[in-house]
Motif scaffolding. Structure first.
Motif, PDB file in Angstrom:
ATOM      1  N   PHE A  20      -8.626  -3.136  -3.671  1.00 11.82           N
ATOM      2  CA  PHE A  20      -9.640  -2.564  -2.785  1.00 11.82           C
ATOM      3  C   PHE A  20      -9.258  -1.157  -2.354  1.00 11.82           C
ATOM      4  N   VAL A  21      -7.990  -0.979  -1.970  1.00  7.18           N
ATOM      5  CA  VAL A  21      -7.538   0.332  -1.510  1.00  7.18           C
ATOM      6  C   VAL A  21      -7.554   1.340  -2.659  1.00  7.18           C
ATOM      7  N   ILE A  22      -7.202   0.883  -3.864  1.00  7.67           N
ATOM      8  CA  ILE A  22      -7.232   1.766  -5.036  1.00  7.67           C
ATOM      9  C   ILE A  22      -8.648   2.263  -5.286  1.00  7.67           C
ATOM     10  N   GLU A  23      -9.620   1.378  -5.126  1.00  4.77           N
ATOM     11  CA  GLU A  23     -11.027   1.753  -5.322  1.00  4.77           C
ATOM     12  C   GLU A  23     -11.444   2.820  -4.310  1.00  4.77           C
ATOM     13  N   VAL A  30      -8.344  10.455  -2.814  1.00  5.37           N
ATOM     14  CA  VAL A  30      -7.142  10.450  -1.972  1.00  5.37           C
ATOM     15  C   VAL A  30      -6.036   9.701  -2.716  1.00  5.37           C
ATOM     16  N   PRO A  31      -4.889  10.324  -3.004  1.00  8.10           N
ATOM     17  CA  PRO A  31      -3.805   9.639  -3.706  1.00  8.10           C
ATOM     18  C   PRO A  31      -3.293   8.423  -2.931  1.00  8.10           C
ATOM     19  N   ILE A  32      -3.136   7.308  -3.634  1.00  6.08           N
ATOM     20  CA  ILE A  32      -2.591   6.075  -3.063  1.00  6.08           C
ATOM     21  C   ILE A  32      -1.231   5.848  -3.704  1.00  6.08           C
ATOM     22  N   LEU A  33      -0.172   5.834  -2.921  1.00  3.20           N
ATOM     23  CA  LEU A  33       1.178   5.622  -3.448  1.00  3.20           C
ATOM     24  C   LEU A  33       1.711   4.293  -2.917  1.00  3.20           C
ATOM     25  N   SER A  34       2.055   3.392  -3.822  1.00  4.11           N
ATOM     26  CA  SER A  34       2.570   2.090  -3.401  1.00  4.11           C
ATOM     27  C   SER A  34       3.982   1.877  -3.919  1.00  4.11           C
ATOM     28  N   PHE A  35       4.877   1.520  -2.986  1.00  3.37           N
ATOM     29  CA  PHE A  35       6.276   1.265  -3.354  1.00  3.37           C
ATOM     30  C   PHE A  35       6.566  -0.224  -3.523  1.00  3.37           C
ATOM     31  N   SER A  36       5.548  -1.085  -3.345  1.00  4.25           N
ATOM     32  CA  SER A  36       5.823  -2.522  -3.411  1.00  4.25           C
ATOM     33  C   SER A  36       4.733  -3.342  -4.094  1.00  4.25           C
ATOM     34  N   ALA A  37       3.626  -2.729  -4.496  1.00  7.44           N
ATOM     35  CA  ALA A  37       2.597  -3.452  -5.253  1.00  7.44           C
ATOM     36  C   ALA A  37       2.993  -3.418  -6.721  1.00  7.44           C
ATOM     37  N   THR A  38       3.717  -4.434  -7.157  1.00  7.21           N
ATOM     38  CA  THR A  38       4.387  -4.405  -8.463  1.00  7.21           C
ATOM     39  C   THR A  38       3.636  -5.115  -9.584  1.00  7.21           C
ATOM     40  N   SER A  39       2.480  -5.703  -9.306  1.00  4.55           N
ATOM     41  CA  SER A  39       1.740  -6.443 -10.324  1.00  4.55           C
ATOM     42  C   SER A  39       1.383  -5.547 -11.504  1.00  4.55           C
ATOM     43  N   GLN A  46      -7.073   2.046 -13.898  1.00  2.00           N
ATOM     44  CA  GLN A  46      -8.076   1.681 -12.899  1.00  2.00           C
ATOM     45  C   GLN A  46      -8.455   2.876 -12.036  1.00  2.00           C
ATOM     46  N   SER A  47      -7.511   3.760 -11.790  1.00  2.40           N
ATOM     47  CA  SER A  47      -7.760   4.925 -10.954  1.00  2.40           C
ATOM     48  C   SER A  47      -6.672   5.965 -11.169  1.00  2.40           C
ATOM     49  N   ASN A  48      -7.074   7.190 -11.417  1.00  2.00           N
ATOM     50  CA  ASN A  48      -6.106   8.268 -11.556  1.00  2.00           C
ATOM     51  C   ASN A  48      -5.381   8.542 -10.254  1.00  2.00           C
ATOM     52  N   TYR A  49      -5.948   8.056  -9.140  1.00  2.00           N
ATOM     53  CA  TYR A  49      -5.384   8.349  -7.822  1.00  2.00           C
ATOM     54  C   TYR A  49      -4.446   7.258  -7.322  1.00  2.00           C
ATOM     55  N   PHE A  50      -4.110   6.302  -8.182  1.00  2.00           N
ATOM     56  CA  PHE A  50      -3.129   5.274  -7.822  1.00  2.00           C
ATOM     57  C   PHE A  50      -1.811   5.601  -8.492  1.00  2.00           C
ATOM     58  N   ASP A 252     -20.987   1.846   3.911  1.00  2.00           N
ATOM     59  CA  ASP A 252     -20.219   2.817   4.680  1.00  2.00           C
ATOM     60  C   ASP A 252     -19.324   3.678   3.809  1.00  2.00           C
ATOM     61  N   LEU A 253     -19.151   3.310   2.532  1.00  2.00           N
ATOM     62  CA  LEU A 253     -18.270   4.073   1.646  1.00  2.00           C
ATOM     63  C   LEU A 253     -18.736   5.511   1.514  1.00  2.00           C
TER      64      LEU A 253
END
Length: 276
Positions: A20-23, A30-39, A46-50, A252-253
């Motif tokens: 959801f956040v990636i979408e 907005v770049p989304i950086l995750s240090f623990s979503a390892t799946s 899915q998104s250039n911003y992930f 609201d998006l």
């Protein structure tokens, strides 16, 4: 994104929350950086911003297969939690075991909503199959419960072999001594971090504040530094969101807008990644 007009987001913590956040990140640039979503199901496709600042779970598969092959285990039972985090790695494991000639006679998918009685019932079912080698792919919170119950079921004694993936071996969630005792003899794989003066300094500061070691803490620390450096190199001081016109006011998006500096910040972050 709507009220603060943030330029980047660190998170989310879990793979199940990430889609959801990636979408949102993709829609708002907005770049989304995750240090623990390892799946491994979460990919830049899915998104250039992930941007994943941790290793994908798929990176450990070869190491696990090498352990299984070294011990000559011809059959192994998979036990994993029924979430996107748990399910997404299964195809990679099955392919790796097939490549070394190891059968997977049974896959135990345990729903995250399962109570102790349901988990124990599943363990008794597996025990009756007279299988002796198991690979557990779960978060530490659920895996901790599993091993306490496996010990009660008499499945942690001699004659059984247990392996765990990085979600358990790096102990993302804290576990108590009783859980650690129940996992005695369990084999696990962990990402390798080369030794350095900087690493030792970080570990010393981390232990002083949290009284433990945590690989995800290191990845989080590096992620914060990466964003700070990227913002500085991109010369971003302040930017705004470009609002979108939408006839559908129930969604609201559309009110989020698009980050004016998002593409520039993303490029700066990726440049840091290439330099690392």
């Amino acid at each position: 994104m709507k009220n603060e007009e943030v330029e980047a987001i660190i998170g989310p913590q879990r793979s199940s929350e990430a889609k959801f956040v990636i979408e949102l990140g993709n829609k708002t640039q907005v770049p989304i950086l995750s240090f623990s979503a390892t799946s491994p199901a979460l990919t830049p496709v899915q998104s250039n911003y992930f941007i994943r600042t941790a290793q994908s779970d798929s990176s450990q598969v070869k190491a696990i297969a090498n352990i299984v092959e070294t011990y000559g285990w011809r059959e192994i039972v998979l036990i994993y939690e029924g979430t996107e985090y748990g399910i997404a790695l299964v195809p990679y494991l099955l392919n790796a075991f097939h490549a070394i000639g190891t059968r997977v006679p049974y896959e135990s998918c345990i729903p995250s909503s399962s109570d102790d009685t349901e988990i124990m019932s599943e363990l008794h079912k597996i025990k009756k199959m007279q299988e002796s080698v198991f690979l557990v792919h779960m978060t530490a919170s659920m895996g901790s419960r599993l091993f306490l119950l496996a010990e009660s079921a008499g499945m942690m004694s001699e004659g059984y072999a247990w392996l765990v993936t990085t979600g358990l071996s790096t102990l993302l969630d804290p576990v108590d001594a009783k859980v650690m005792d129940s996992m005695e003899g369990v084999l696990g794989v962990k990402p390798y971090v080369p030794k350095s003066v900087e690493l030792e300094g970080f570990k010393s500061r981390w232990k002083k504040n949290f009284n433990s070691e945590n690989l995800f803490g290191l990845w989080a620390y590096d992620t914060v530094w990466a964003i700070a450096m990227a913002v500085e190199r991109a010369g971003i001081v302040h930017s705004s969101f470009l609002k979108q016109n939408s006839s559908n006011r129930s969604v609201d998006l559309a009110a989020l807008g698009i980050s004016e500096m998002g593409p520039r910040l993303l490029k700066s972050i990726l440049t840091l990644h290439l330099m690392a």
